[in-house]
Design a protein around this motif. Sequence first.
Motif, PDB file in Angstrom:
ATOM      1  N   ASP A 376       0.820  -1.211   0.000  1.00 35.52           N
ATOM      2  CA  ASP A 376       0.000   0.000   0.000  1.00 35.52           C
ATOM      3  C   ASP A 376       0.856   1.264   0.000  1.00 35.52           C
ATOM      4  O   ASP A 376       0.477   2.282  -0.579  1.00 35.52           O
ATOM      5  N   ALA A 377       2.030   1.168   0.641  1.00 38.45           N
ATOM      6  CA  ALA A 377       2.871   2.360   0.796  1.00 38.45           C
ATOM      7  C   ALA A 377       3.384   2.901  -0.534  1.00 38.45           C
ATOM      8  O   ALA A 377       3.708   4.088  -0.630  1.00 38.45           O
ATOM      9  N   ILE A 378       3.480   2.035  -1.542  1.00 37.10           N
ATOM     10  CA  ILE A 378       4.012   2.526  -2.818  1.00 37.10           C
ATOM     11  C   ILE A 378       2.916   2.667  -3.878  1.00 37.10           C
ATOM     12  O   ILE A 378       3.215   2.819  -5.065  1.00 37.10           O
ATOM     13  N   LEU A 379       1.657   2.636  -3.451  1.00 34.13           N
ATOM     14  CA  LEU A 379       0.566   2.804  -4.410  1.00 34.13           C
ATOM     15  C   LEU A 379       0.680   4.085  -5.248  1.00 34.13           C
ATOM     16  O   LEU A 379       0.420   4.055  -6.456  1.00 34.13           O
ATOM     17  N   PRO A 380       1.074   5.218  -4.653  1.00 38.87           N
ATOM     18  CA  PRO A 380       1.222   6.418  -5.491  1.00 38.87           C
ATOM     19  C   PRO A 380       2.227   6.231  -6.626  1.00 38.87           C
ATOM     20  O   PRO A 380       2.021   6.725  -7.735  1.00 38.87           O
ATOM     21  N   LEU A 381       3.322   5.484  -6.355  1.00 37.03           N
ATOM     22  CA  LEU A 381       4.324   5.242  -7.396  1.00 37.03           C
ATOM     23  C   LEU A 381       3.790   4.278  -8.443  1.00 37.03           C
ATOM     24  O   LEU A 381       4.023   4.449  -9.647  1.00 37.03           O
ATOM     25  N   ILE A 382       3.066   3.237  -7.992  1.00 33.92           N
ATOM     26  CA  ILE A 382       2.508   2.266  -8.922  1.00 33.92           C
ATOM     27  C   ILE A 382       1.477   2.916  -9.837  1.00 33.92           C
ATOM     28  O   ILE A 382       1.421   2.639 -11.039  1.00 33.92           O
ATOM     29  N   ASN A 383       0.677   3.809  -9.280  1.00 31.93           N
ATOM     30  CA  ASN A 383      -0.429   4.419 -10.033  1.00 31.93           C
ATOM     31  C   ASN A 383      -0.017   5.633 -10.848  1.00 31.93           C
ATOM     32  O   ASN A 383      -0.802   6.128 -11.655  1.00 31.93           O
ATOM     33  N   HIS A 384       1.196   6.114 -10.646  1.00 31.56           N
ATOM     34  CA  HIS A 384       1.622   7.345 -11.323  1.00 31.56           C
ATOM     35  C   HIS A 384       1.556   7.183 -12.842  1.00 31.56           C
ATOM     36  O   HIS A 384       2.157   6.281 -13.425  1.00 31.56           O
ATOM     37  N   GLY A 385       0.772   8.044 -13.455  1.00 30.36           N
ATOM     38  CA  GLY A 385       0.688   8.054 -14.913  1.00 30.36           C
ATOM     39  C   GLY A 385      -0.185   6.979 -15.511  1.00 30.36           C
ATOM     40  O   GLY A 385      -0.226   6.817 -16.736  1.00 30.36           O
ATOM     41  N   LYS A 386      -0.912   6.219 -14.689  1.00 34.47           N
ATOM     42  CA  LYS A 386      -1.752   5.146 -15.199  1.00 34.47           C
ATOM     43  C   LYS A 386      -3.220   5.562 -15.193  1.00 34.47           C
ATOM     44  O   LYS A 386      -3.671   6.256 -14.283  1.00 34.47           O
ATOM     45  N   PHE A 401       3.546  -4.584  -6.760  1.00 31.49           N
ATOM     46  CA  PHE A 401       4.707  -4.339  -5.907  1.00 31.49           C
ATOM     47  C   PHE A 401       5.923  -5.071  -6.466  1.00 31.49           C
ATOM     48  O   PHE A 401       7.018  -4.501  -6.586  1.00 31.49           O
ATOM     49  N   GLN A 402       5.753  -6.335  -6.826  1.00 40.30           N
ATOM     50  CA  GLN A 402       6.861  -7.091  -7.430  1.00 40.30           C
ATOM     51  C   GLN A 402       7.328  -6.408  -8.719  1.00 40.30           C
ATOM     52  O   GLN A 402       8.536  -6.245  -8.949  1.00 40.30           O
ATOM     53  N   ARG A 403       6.371  -6.038  -9.553  1.00 41.23           N
ATOM     54  CA  ARG A 403       6.719  -5.443 -10.839  1.00 41.23           C
ATOM     55  C   ARG A 403       7.521  -4.159 -10.679  1.00 41.23           C
ATOM     56  O   ARG A 403       8.438  -3.876 -11.460  1.00 41.23           O
ATOM     57  N   ARG A 404       7.167  -3.375  -9.660  1.00 47.93           N
ATOM     58  CA  ARG A 404       7.865  -2.111  -9.427  1.00 47.93           C
ATOM     59  C   ARG A 404       9.369  -2.335  -9.280  1.00 47.93           C
ATOM     60  O   ARG A 404      10.190  -1.685  -9.943  1.00 47.93           O
ATOM     61  N   TRP A 405       9.764  -3.299  -8.441  1.00 52.04           N
ATOM     62  CA  TRP A 405      11.188  -3.522  -8.175  1.00 52.04           C
ATOM     63  C   TRP A 405      11.868  -4.253  -9.327  1.00 52.04           C
ATOM     64  O   TRP A 405      13.057  -4.028  -9.592  1.00 52.04           O
ATOM     65  N   GLU A 406      11.120  -5.072 -10.038  1.00 49.23           N
ATOM     66  CA  GLU A 406      11.690  -5.754 -11.199  1.00 49.23           C
ATOM     67  C   GLU A 406      11.966  -4.760 -12.329  1.00 49.23           C
ATOM     68  O   GLU A 406      12.955  -4.896 -13.055  1.00 49.23           O
ATOM     69  N   GLU A 407      11.095  -3.766 -12.490  1.00 51.54           N
ATOM     70  CA  GLU A 407      11.330  -2.717 -13.484  1.00 51.54           C
ATOM     71  C   GLU A 407      12.589  -1.924 -13.137  1.00 51.54           C
ATOM     72  O   GLU A 407      13.416  -1.617 -14.014  1.00 51.54           O
ATOM     73  N   LEU A 408      12.734  -1.593 -11.852  1.00 49.21           N
ATOM     74  CA  LEU A 408      13.907  -0.830 -11.438  1.00 49.21           C
ATOM     75  C   LEU A 408      15.179  -1.661 -11.578  1.00 49.21           C
ATOM     76  O   LEU A 408      16.251  -1.119 -11.892  1.00 49.21           O
TER      77      LEU A 408
END
Length: 543
Positions: A376-386, A401-408
Amino acid sequence: MIRIAQLKLDIGHTEDELKKKISKQLKLNDQQVKKYTIIKKSIDARKKNDIKYIYTIDVEVNEETKVVKRLNDANISIAEESKYTFAPTGTNKMLHRPIVVGSGPAGLFCAYQLAEQGYKPLVIERGDEVDKRVEEVNRFWKNNELNPNCNVQFGEGGAGTFSDGKLNTMVKEKFGRNKRVLEVFVEHGAPSEILYLNKPHIGTDLLRDVVKNMRNEIIRLGGEFRFQTRLTDIHVEDNRIVSIEVNNKEIIPCDVLCLAIGHSARDTFSLLYKKGLTMMKKPFAIGVRIQHAQELISRSQYGDSYQKLPPADYKLTYQAGNGRGVYSFCMCPGGYVVNSSSEEKRLVVNGMSNHDRAEDNANSAMIVTVTPEDFDAILPLINHGKNEMITSDNPLVGVEFQRRWEELAYQAGKGLIPVQLYGDLCENKISTNYGKIKQIMKGDTSFANLRECLPEYVIDTLIEGIEAFDKKIHGFADKEAILAGVETRTSSPVRIIRDDNMESNVQGIYPCGEGAGYAGGITSAGMDGIKVYEAIACKYKHV
C-alpha cells in the motif's frame, strides 16, 4: 520389518561396514539379516572433528517381534509402513474430461493421478515441452531475447525445472502424499537416493528427463498435453464453469478445471480476478541472490572433512531490529544464479544447480519479509501516470509491488542482471570489478547499485542480517561476496480462495499449488496436486 533409528557410522564407511553395524545392533549374525532398506540418511556435523552419517534402516529378519522384544532398545522397533492409498468414490457425472492448466509439479501430479484412474486429463501449458524450452531459455541467456510465454518461469515442469530441484518440505501429513511424490519421481528416472536423503534434490539436469517421462506416461494412460496453449478466458454460467478459451480463439468445453498456474502467471491472476474468483493478497519476501565460494560454505559446515562430503548447504534466519525477518531461501550448493525474467523490461533472478552440484560457487536468496502494508505504501508510485488505478483492496497489489522492483532492476542493470559486491552495497557505490569470487551466472550481468532497485528498509535489513550470519558462517559478510538482484518470486503474491472441497467460489474450478497460494516448492506443490486430484475424484466419476 524392524526399524533401526540413530544408527551412526563414520563418513568414510563402506557398505560392508553398514551391514555389520546392522547385525551388531540387532545382535544377529550376518546370515540372519535377509535384506535392509535405507529409510533416512543425514549428516551429523555438530562435532567437526567427528562427523557421522546417521541412518534409519528397515531390516527383514525372522521372528521380528521376538527380536525387538529381546533387545528392548528405544531405537529398535517394528516398522510402520506408510503407503499412499486412495480410491475414487465420486458419483457425479463429468461431462467433459478434466482440464489441468499448467505442467509444473502441482499440475503434473494432479494430471498423473487423474490419468492413473482413467480420467484422461487434458493438460494445457503456455510454454513449450521441456527440450524446446531448454533451447529457448539458453537462447535467452545468450542473447537476452525474452519469450514471455516460454522461459525460466513458464513451460513444461514449471519454475522448478530451472532450480536446484529440492524435494525437502516442511509440510507434515500422515497420508503418504510426500512419499508418493518421491516414489513417482524415482519411477520416472530420479535417483533412488531421494527416497531417503534428509535433504533430497534432483538437480535441473535430471529433473528435465523426469518431467518428460511423467508426461509420456500420462499420455500412455489416455491423457493429452497441449503446449504453447495459454488460458485466455473462462466462461461461467450459474456460478459454474462451462468452458475455457485458449490462445484468444479456441473454446474448449469444461466442467472441471484445475488451476495450477504457478506464481508468475500474472496475466492469469488478472483474468481470474476480473471473472470474480475470490482472491486475497498475501505476504511474501524480496531481496537478492548472494554468491560465495562453495569451499567457504563447506569448510564452515564440515571443517577439514568437507572434501569427503557432498557440497554443504545452509539455512539462516534472523530477526532484524526493525522487526522484519531476513533469511536464506532456495540455497543452491555448487550452482548458478540465473536470469529468471518472464515479462518484458522487468528482471528477476533465481538459483539453479545440476545434480552433482559441481560449480565453484554456492548461492542463495537473501530475502526480507514484506506485507500488504508495504504494498500500500508505494501505491502512489505504482499508479503514477496510469489510467486504471490500483487500490489497496485490490488483491493484485502485491503483483504490482513485485513489478515495481523488477522494473527498477531492469533499469539499473540496463537490461542485464544488476550485480554488486557486498562491500560496495554497504558503501553505496557501484562495483567496478570482481574480487576473489568469480561470478557464476546464466545471463549477462552489469555492475549497478542495488539500492536503486530495492526498498531502503530491505537493504538495511539485508545488511544487518548478513552481518549476523557472519557469526554463524565466518566469511559470510565477505566484502567481495557477489549480490545479484532482484529476487521477488519467492512465493505467490496472492491466494485464490478455495473451500474444504478444494473448489473456488466458482464451482468446478480447483485452485492448486504454489501459484494459488497453497504450496512452497516442488514437493509441496506436487502434494497439493494430489490433494486436488483426490477432491475431484471424490466428487466425480470419469467420463
